[in-house]
Enzyme design. Structure first.
Site, PDB file in Angstrom:
ATOM      1  N   LYS A  52      -1.913   2.358  -7.789  1.00 52.22           N
ATOM      2  CA  LYS A  52      -3.303   2.770  -8.022  1.00 52.22           C
ATOM      3  C   LYS A  52      -3.380   4.294  -8.183  1.00 52.22           C
ATOM      4  O   LYS A  52      -4.031   4.801  -9.106  1.00 52.22           O
ATOM      5  CB  LYS A  52      -4.188   2.306  -6.847  1.00 52.22           C
ATOM      6  CG  LYS A  52      -4.358   0.785  -6.794  1.00 52.22           C
ATOM      7  CD  LYS A  52      -5.045   0.297  -5.518  1.00 52.22           C
ATOM      8  CE  LYS A  52      -5.042  -1.226  -5.466  1.00 52.22           C
ATOM      9  NZ  LYS A  52      -5.633  -1.786  -4.237  1.00 52.22           N
ATOM     10  N   GLN A  96      -6.903  -0.089   1.849  1.00 50.97           N
ATOM     11  CA  GLN A  96      -5.993  -1.163   1.432  1.00 50.97           C
ATOM     12  C   GLN A  96      -5.901  -2.229   2.535  1.00 50.97           C
ATOM     13  O   GLN A  96      -5.739  -1.911   3.712  1.00 50.97           O
ATOM     14  CB  GLN A  96      -4.602  -0.592   1.109  1.00 50.97           C
ATOM     15  CG  GLN A  96      -3.623  -1.584   0.524  1.00 50.97           C
ATOM     16  CD  GLN A  96      -4.015  -2.095  -0.862  1.00 50.97           C
ATOM     17  OE1 GLN A  96      -4.737  -1.433  -1.601  1.00 50.97           O
ATOM     18  NE2 GLN A  96      -3.554  -3.283  -1.215  1.00 50.97           N
ATOM     19  N   ASP A 119     -14.112  -1.148  -4.223  1.00 48.27           N
ATOM     20  CA  ASP A 119     -13.510  -2.481  -4.091  1.00 48.27           C
ATOM     21  C   ASP A 119     -14.580  -3.584  -4.134  1.00 48.27           C
ATOM     22  O   ASP A 119     -14.255  -4.760  -4.313  1.00 48.27           O
ATOM     23  CB  ASP A 119     -12.771  -2.593  -2.750  1.00 48.27           C
ATOM     24  CG  ASP A 119     -11.258  -2.491  -2.894  1.00 48.27           C
ATOM     25  OD1 ASP A 119     -10.751  -2.831  -3.973  1.00 48.27           O
ATOM     26  OD2 ASP A 119     -10.601  -2.094  -1.917  1.00 48.27           O
TER      27      ASP A 119
END
Ligand code: GUN
Length: 295
Positions: A52, A96, A119
Site C-alpha cells: 500500500k 491494518q 477502509d
C-alpha cells in the site's frame, strides 16, 4: 471464458489517479496523504501494508507508515489514532487488521474519524454504504464492483451468492450487490459456515463471490455453466519447493472451475491488486472531502 485481469485494471486506475496527482502538483496543491498503522510484524500483513505504501509513492501520494510493536497496548494504539485524527496533514489512514489479541478491534475501528476512514470500516461509513449514501466503500468489495463494471458484467436481476460473511469482504459485498444501480440490483444470498446444502445454493448462482480463506473450497460441481466467479481468497500454503517457502492459493479450484465459468478472477492477479487501487481512490476522495470539495 474470460479472465478478469485485476492487475491490468488496477494499473489503469493507478494511471488515472497519477494523472490527477500531476494536475494537483501543477496547480501547486497539496497531494493526498495516506497513513497506515501496523501493530506487530505478521509476514502477510507487513507485505500488504508495504504494498500500500509503495503504491502511494509510485502514484505521487504522500504516505506515512506507523509501526508499533506487537506488545502495544490498546491505549497506545488509541493514542496514535487520535494523533492521526487530529493531524491536518493526513487525509486518510488505515489500521491494518488483524490486531493482536490484547487489543479490541471494535474499539479501535470506532476511534477512527469517519472522514479519514478510507477502509470504510467505521459503523458510520458502513451504515451510509448500506443506505446508498456517498461514503468510503471498503477497498476489496469496491475493487470487485469496479471489475464487474469495467468488464461490463450484467448484475441486474442476477442471483449473486456470497460465500463468507467477514466484515471486510462478505458482509459488505452482500449489501452492495443488492443496492440499486450498477453493479447491483442483484438478488443476493449470503452463505456462511452454518449454511446447509451449499452446493444446492451455489449451483443456482449467476455470480459467485467467495471469501473464506480455504484453498480449493469452490469446486466445479458447485457452479452452473457460465457462472461469474470472483475469488477473494489468498492463503499462503507452505511449500518447500517455492523460493519464499509458500505459494498463494485462492478459494477456487481454478483449473477446473475456469472451464465452466464465463468470467473468473485468478489468484494472484485478480481481486488482490484491485484492493490497493481502490484504497488509493478512497484516499483521493478523503482529500477532496478534507478540502471541502466533496461530501
Ligand atoms: N486486513 C485484510 N484486509 C484488510 C483491509 O482491507 N484493510 C485493513 N485495514 N486490514 C486488512
Amino acid at each position: 471464458m474470460t479472465i478478469l485481469d485485476g492487475k491490468k485494471i488496477s494499473n489503469d486506475i493507478k494511471e488515472e489517479i497519477t494523472g490527477q496527482v500531476t494536475q494537483m502538483k501543477e496547480r501547486g496543491e497539496k497531494v493526498p496523504h495516506l497513513a497506515a498503522i501496523i501493530v506487530g510484524n505478521d509476514g502477510a500483513s507487513m507485505t500488504y501494508v508495504n504494498s500500500k505504501v509503495r503504491a502511494c509513492k509510485r502514484i505521487g501520494f504522500e504516505s506515512t507508515l506507523v509501526r508499533m510493536p506487537s506488545t502495544s497496548s490498546e491505549l497506545e494504539l488509541l493514542k496514535k489514532i487520535k494523533e492521526l485524527n487530529e493531524d491536518d496533514n493526513i487525509d486518510g489512514f488505515i489500521v491494518q487488521l488483524p490486531l493482536p489479541p490484547q487489543i479490541d478491534t471494535q474499539k479501535v475501528l470506532l476511534a477512527v474519524n469517519p472522514d479519514k476512514d478510507v477502509d470504510g470500516f467505521h459503523p458510520t461509513n458502513f451504515g451510509k454504504m448500506s443506505l446508498d449514501m456517498s461514503t468510503f466503500i471498503p477497498a476489496t468489495p469496491f475493487g470487485i464492483l469496479e471489475l464487474l463494471e469495467r468488464y461490463d458484467i450484467p448484475t441486474k436481476g442476477k442471483h449473486t451468492v456470497v460465500i463468507g460473511r467477514s466484515h471486510i469482504v462478505g458482509r459488505p459485498m452482500s449489501i452492495l450487490m443488492g443496492r440499486s444501480g450498477f453493479p447491483g440490483n442483484s438478488t443476493v444470498t449470503l452463505t456462511h459456515e452454518f449454511t446447509k446444502n451449499i452446493t444446492q445454493i451455489t449451483s443456482q448462482a449467476d455470480i459467485v463471490i467467495i471469501a473464506v480463506g480455504i484453498p480449493n473450497f469452490l469446486k466445479v460441481e458447485m457452479i452452473k455453466d457460465d457462472a461469474v466467479v470472483i475469488d477473494v481468497g489468498i492463503t499462503r500454503v507452505p511449500d518447500e519447493n517455492e523460493e519464499r517457502g509458500y505459494y498463494l492459493a485462492g478459494d477456487v479450484d481454478f483449473e477446473n472451475v475456469s472451464k465452466r465459468a464465463s468470467f473468473i478472477t485468478p489468484v494472484p492477479g485478480g481481486v488482490g491488486p484491485m484492493t490497493i487501487a481502490m484504497l488509493l481512490k478512497n484516499t483521493l476522495l478523503a482529500r477532496e472531502r478534507h478540502r471541502g470539495e466533496k461530501y
